[in-house]
Design a protein around this motif. Sequence first.
Motif, PDB file in Angstrom:
ATOM      1  N   MET A   1     -17.538  -0.445  11.206  1.00  0.00           N
ATOM      2  CA  MET A   1     -17.086   0.286  12.567  1.00  0.00           C
ATOM      3  C   MET A   1     -16.008   1.364  12.306  1.00  0.00           C
ATOM      4  SD  MET A   1     -14.168  -1.483  14.968  1.00  0.00           S
ATOM      5  CE  MET A   1     -13.787  -0.895  16.394  1.00  0.00           C
ATOM      6  N   PRO A   2     -16.213   2.904  12.440  1.00  0.00           N
ATOM      7  CA  PRO A   2     -15.695   4.198  11.721  1.00  0.00           C
ATOM      8  C   PRO A   2     -14.422   3.587  12.344  1.00  0.00           C
ATOM      9  CG  PRO A   2     -17.129   4.425  13.635  1.00  0.00           C
ATOM     10  CD  PRO A   2     -16.889   2.865  13.540  1.00  0.00           C
ATOM     11  N   LYS A   3     -13.593   4.224  11.336  1.00  0.00           N
ATOM     12  CA  LYS A   3     -11.562   4.677  12.028  1.00  0.00           C
ATOM     13  C   LYS A   3     -11.238   4.854  12.573  1.00  0.00           C
ATOM     14  CE  LYS A   3     -10.658   2.690   7.060  1.00  0.00           C
ATOM     15  NZ  LYS A   3     -10.167   1.217   7.404  1.00  0.00           N
ATOM     16  N   SER A   4     -10.581   4.604  13.389  1.00  0.00           N
ATOM     17  CA  SER A   4      -9.622   5.353  14.256  1.00  0.00           C
ATOM     18  C   SER A   4      -7.965   5.543  14.156  1.00  0.00           C
ATOM     19  CB  SER A   4      -9.461   4.592  16.005  1.00  0.00           C
ATOM     20  OG  SER A   4     -11.069   4.479  16.852  1.00  0.00           O
ATOM     21  N   PHE A   5      -8.077   7.065  13.439  1.00  0.00           N
ATOM     22  CA  PHE A   5      -6.966   7.644  13.924  1.00  0.00           C
ATOM     23  C   PHE A   5      -6.602   7.998  14.469  1.00  0.00           C
ATOM     24  CE2 PHE A   5      -9.033   8.040   8.826  1.00  0.00           C
ATOM     25  CZ  PHE A   5      -8.325   7.038   9.144  1.00  0.00           C
ATOM     26  N   VAL A   6      -5.170   7.660  14.564  1.00  0.00           N
ATOM     27  CA  VAL A   6      -3.936   9.409  15.928  1.00  0.00           C
ATOM     28  C   VAL A   6      -3.005  10.083  14.824  1.00  0.00           C
ATOM     29  CG1 VAL A   6      -2.674   9.301  17.857  1.00  0.00           C
ATOM     30  CG2 VAL A   6      -4.527   6.878  17.070  1.00  0.00           C
ATOM     31  N   LEU A   7      -3.127  11.463  15.235  1.00  0.00           N
ATOM     32  CA  LEU A   7      -1.910  11.797  14.539  1.00  0.00           C
ATOM     33  C   LEU A   7      -1.097  12.111  15.187  1.00  0.00           C
ATOM     34  CD1 LEU A   7      -1.496  14.783  13.009  1.00  0.00           C
ATOM     35  CD2 LEU A   7      -1.610  15.784  15.291  1.00  0.00           C
ATOM     36  N   VAL A   8       0.279  11.174  15.055  1.00  0.00           N
ATOM     37  CA  VAL A   8       1.627  10.647  15.384  1.00  0.00           C
ATOM     38  C   VAL A   8       2.848  12.602  14.895  1.00  0.00           C
ATOM     39  CG1 VAL A   8       3.833   9.010  15.620  1.00  0.00           C
ATOM     40  CG2 VAL A   8       1.022   8.346  15.745  1.00  0.00           C
ATOM     41  N   GLY A  12      11.730  17.177  16.725  1.00  0.00           N
ATOM     42  CA  GLY A  12      12.931  17.249  16.517  1.00  0.00           C
ATOM     43  C   GLY A  12      13.708  18.551  17.205  1.00  0.00           C
ATOM     44  N   SER A  13      14.955  19.526  17.468  1.00  0.00           N
ATOM     45  CA  SER A  13      15.369  21.120  17.851  1.00  0.00           C
ATOM     46  C   SER A  13      14.808  21.663  16.076  1.00  0.00           C
ATOM     47  CB  SER A  13      16.676  20.697  18.348  1.00  0.00           C
ATOM     48  OG  SER A  13      17.495  20.461  17.195  1.00  0.00           O
ATOM     49  N   SER A  14      15.302  20.711  15.109  1.00  0.00           N
ATOM     50  CA  SER A  14      15.060  21.992  14.401  1.00  0.00           C
ATOM     51  C   SER A  14      14.183  21.278  12.776  1.00  0.00           C
ATOM     52  CB  SER A  14      16.831  21.662  13.573  1.00  0.00           C
ATOM     53  OG  SER A  14      17.426  20.415  12.774  1.00  0.00           O
ATOM     54  N   SER A  15      13.354  20.057  13.567  1.00  0.00           N
ATOM     55  CA  SER A  15      12.378  19.875  12.431  1.00  0.00           C
ATOM     56  C   SER A  15      11.235  19.142  12.982  1.00  0.00           C
ATOM     57  CB  SER A  15      12.947  18.521  11.837  1.00  0.00           C
ATOM     58  OG  SER A  15      13.677  17.289  12.134  1.00  0.00           O
ATOM     59  N   LEU A  16       9.967  18.396  12.514  1.00  0.00           N
ATOM     60  CA  LEU A  16       8.708  18.270  13.151  1.00  0.00           C
ATOM     61  C   LEU A  16       8.383  17.111  12.332  1.00  0.00           C
ATOM     62  CD1 LEU A  16       6.245  19.901  15.222  1.00  0.00           C
ATOM     63  CD2 LEU A  16       4.853  18.366  13.631  1.00  0.00           C
ATOM     64  N   LYS A  17       8.132  15.711  12.524  1.00  0.00           N
ATOM     65  CA  LYS A  17       7.334  15.034  11.356  1.00  0.00           C
ATOM     66  C   LYS A  17       6.124  14.470  12.430  1.00  0.00           C
ATOM     67  CE  LYS A  17      11.740  12.618  10.638  1.00  0.00           C
ATOM     68  NZ  LYS A  17      13.125  10.353  10.644  1.00  0.00           N
ATOM     69  N   PHE A  18       5.533  14.165  11.282  1.00  0.00           N
ATOM     70  CA  PHE A  18       3.625  14.134  11.086  1.00  0.00           C
ATOM     71  C   PHE A  18       3.548  13.255  11.080  1.00  0.00           C
ATOM     72  CE2 PHE A  18       3.793  17.112   8.591  1.00  0.00           C
ATOM     73  CZ  PHE A  18       2.311  17.491   7.687  1.00  0.00           C
ATOM     74  N   ALA A  19       2.763  12.400  11.420  1.00  0.00           N
ATOM     75  CA  ALA A  19       1.751  11.598  10.451  1.00  0.00           C
ATOM     76  C   ALA A  19      -0.055  10.755  10.911  1.00  0.00           C
ATOM     77  CB  ALA A  19       2.682   9.347  10.514  1.00  0.00           C
ATOM     78  N   ALA A  28       0.368   4.778   6.975  1.00  0.00           N
ATOM     79  CA  ALA A  28      -0.173   5.994   7.221  1.00  0.00           C
ATOM     80  C   ALA A  28      -1.176   7.036   6.155  1.00  0.00           C
ATOM     81  CB  ALA A  28       1.199   6.659   6.853  1.00  0.00           C
ATOM     82  N   ILE A  29      -2.584   7.196   7.219  1.00  0.00           N
ATOM     83  CA  ILE A  29      -3.009   8.060   6.019  1.00  0.00           C
ATOM     84  C   ILE A  29      -2.641   9.494   5.092  1.00  0.00           C
ATOM     85  CG2 ILE A  29      -5.426   9.450   5.994  1.00  0.00           C
ATOM     86  CD1 ILE A  29      -5.082   5.888   6.218  1.00  0.00           C
ATOM     87  N   VAL A  30      -1.825  10.189   5.931  1.00  0.00           N
ATOM     88  CA  VAL A  30      -0.776  11.166   5.760  1.00  0.00           C
ATOM     89  C   VAL A  30       0.290  11.102   6.118  1.00  0.00           C
ATOM     90  CG1 VAL A  30      -0.847  13.466   5.812  1.00  0.00           C
ATOM     91  CG2 VAL A  30      -3.400  12.962   5.475  1.00  0.00           C
ATOM     92  N   SER A  31       1.116  11.621   5.984  1.00  0.00           N
ATOM     93  CA  SER A  31       2.949  11.464   6.271  1.00  0.00           C
ATOM     94  C   SER A  31       3.488  12.961   5.894  1.00  0.00           C
ATOM     95  CB  SER A  31       3.739  10.568   6.193  1.00  0.00           C
ATOM     96  OG  SER A  31       4.136  10.603   4.323  1.00  0.00           O
ATOM     97  N   GLY A  32       3.622  13.592   6.984  1.00  0.00           N
ATOM     98  CA  GLY A  32       4.555  14.705   6.288  1.00  0.00           C
ATOM     99  C   GLY A  32       6.065  15.132   7.216  1.00  0.00           C
ATOM    100  N   LEU A  33       6.599  16.419   7.082  1.00  0.00           N
ATOM    101  CA  LEU A  33       7.776  16.957   7.264  1.00  0.00           C
ATOM    102  C   LEU A  33       7.980  18.117   7.691  1.00  0.00           C
ATOM    103  CD1 LEU A  33      11.043  15.996   9.673  1.00  0.00           C
ATOM    104  CD2 LEU A  33      11.224  16.109   7.173  1.00  0.00           C
ATOM    105  N   GLY A  34       7.920  19.312   8.979  1.00  0.00           N
ATOM    106  CA  GLY A  34       8.672  20.382   8.832  1.00  0.00           C
ATOM    107  C   GLY A  34      10.253  20.475   9.207  1.00  0.00           C
ATOM    108  N   GLU A  35      10.752  20.925   8.471  1.00  0.00           N
ATOM    109  CA  GLU A  35      12.201  20.850   8.248  1.00  0.00           C
ATOM    110  C   GLU A  35      13.071  22.462   8.520  1.00  0.00           C
ATOM    111  OE1 GLU A  35      14.149  18.383   5.717  1.00  0.00           O
ATOM    112  OE2 GLU A  35      12.637  18.673   4.360  1.00  0.00           O
ATOM    113  N   CYS A  36      14.270  22.453   8.734  1.00  0.00           N
ATOM    114  CA  CYS A  36      14.821  23.206   8.349  1.00  0.00           C
ATOM    115  C   CYS A  36      14.676  24.705   9.355  1.00  0.00           C
ATOM    116  CB  CYS A  36      15.121  23.442   6.882  1.00  0.00           C
ATOM    117  SG  CYS A  36      16.064  22.207   6.293  1.00  0.00           S
ATOM    118  N   PHE A  37      14.493  23.821  10.185  1.00  0.00           N
ATOM    119  CA  PHE A  37      13.729  25.304  11.234  1.00  0.00           C
ATOM    120  C   PHE A  37      15.031  26.201  11.782  1.00  0.00           C
ATOM    121  CE2 PHE A  37      10.179  22.851  13.843  1.00  0.00           C
ATOM    122  CZ  PHE A  37       9.312  21.926  12.416  1.00  0.00           C
TER     123      PHE A  37
END
Length: 397
Positions: A1-8, A12-19, A28-37
Amino acid sequence: MPKSFVLVINSGSSSLKFAIIDSASGEAIVSGLGECFGLPEAVISWKYQGTKSQQVIEIKDNHHEYTIEKVVDLIESLALSKQLVAVGHRIVHGGEKFTSTVRIDDKVLAEIDALSSLAPLHNPAGVKGIKAALNAFPSLPQFAVFDTAFHQSMPDKAFTYGIPQPLYKEHGIRRYGFHGTSHYYVSREAAKMLGQTVEKSNIISVHLGNGASVCAVSAGRSVDTSMGFTPLAGLMMGTRCGDLDSGIIEFLIKKGWSQESVFETLNKKSGFLGVSGLTSDARGILEAMEGGHKGAKLAFDVFTYRVAKYIASYLVPLDKLDAIVFTGGIGENAQPIRSEIIKNLKLLGFVEDAVANQAARFGQSGIIAKSELLGAVVMVIPTNEEYVIAQQSVELL
């Protein structure tokens, strides 16, 4: 059965978390953060299969859009696009409008934006993240998961403030509560560890991090929680004061403080930071306390005392107690803080297992105390809010 991945996505006002989350396992296949916007040091960092990478953000604005563009590039470079089935967004405030996860369309997006007056620092950022993701992933279904939704099961007596009813009916002033996805997750994991159904479980969930809240969960439903109209209420936190006599606000304004300086102080200069005069980080508090720092010791005492008081008070809405569950960055890792809270609950019969408490850290679950008097245990369970968002998104597919 193929895996089902969700981008979460958590904007935030000065950041964006993603996984990218495996909706079946929670991994969590990938996890990351954009910060200090908005600052020169703005950067995007991510981790994939144990390898960490980062990239400097070279633009001055549109950081949310730029970060998501880089997420798209990352997904394509890792050949994950075919397994991606949905995008789930963490939205802080759903007011009384949203009591569960919903699929995002133009109407939902407008309603989330309209609730910005209840969460001016969070909902506008959430809207930015949604718009950027809709543009980047036009063919994927997208869902909004609300921090406040889990607490919409609270009875009137729990969410009503002692104020004139027109303030509630016209302006929505009431207790909403936050950290809903975390309390939802650990209450269900606790029931599994107890070997019983969530419908027969009575849990006090204690989410302790830079933001902190307690929630009474009966039969899987939130019946009371410590945060209120905003996340400022309840426990003392990293930089937030928690519960405060509202007359102090009038007092300070009469002393010449501006409204902005009052709330800047209560939200960003209080809590661990304000009481210790040193740091907002619990790890720094514990380290300084060991070195004899009086401010750090006072902050530790105030924090642990208040948490214990809230836990004890939440016996009131429950018919019985099966478990107290610690979670969140502090709750999962700070053994001395958990130990002191348990000591403050001695009248309820809780006896700490010091060895188990020491072992239940850094991702490890466990039972760390028991009360023969109540027939209840104290547990540590790592939270997984991203998994909840992924699960609920897939369920609505």
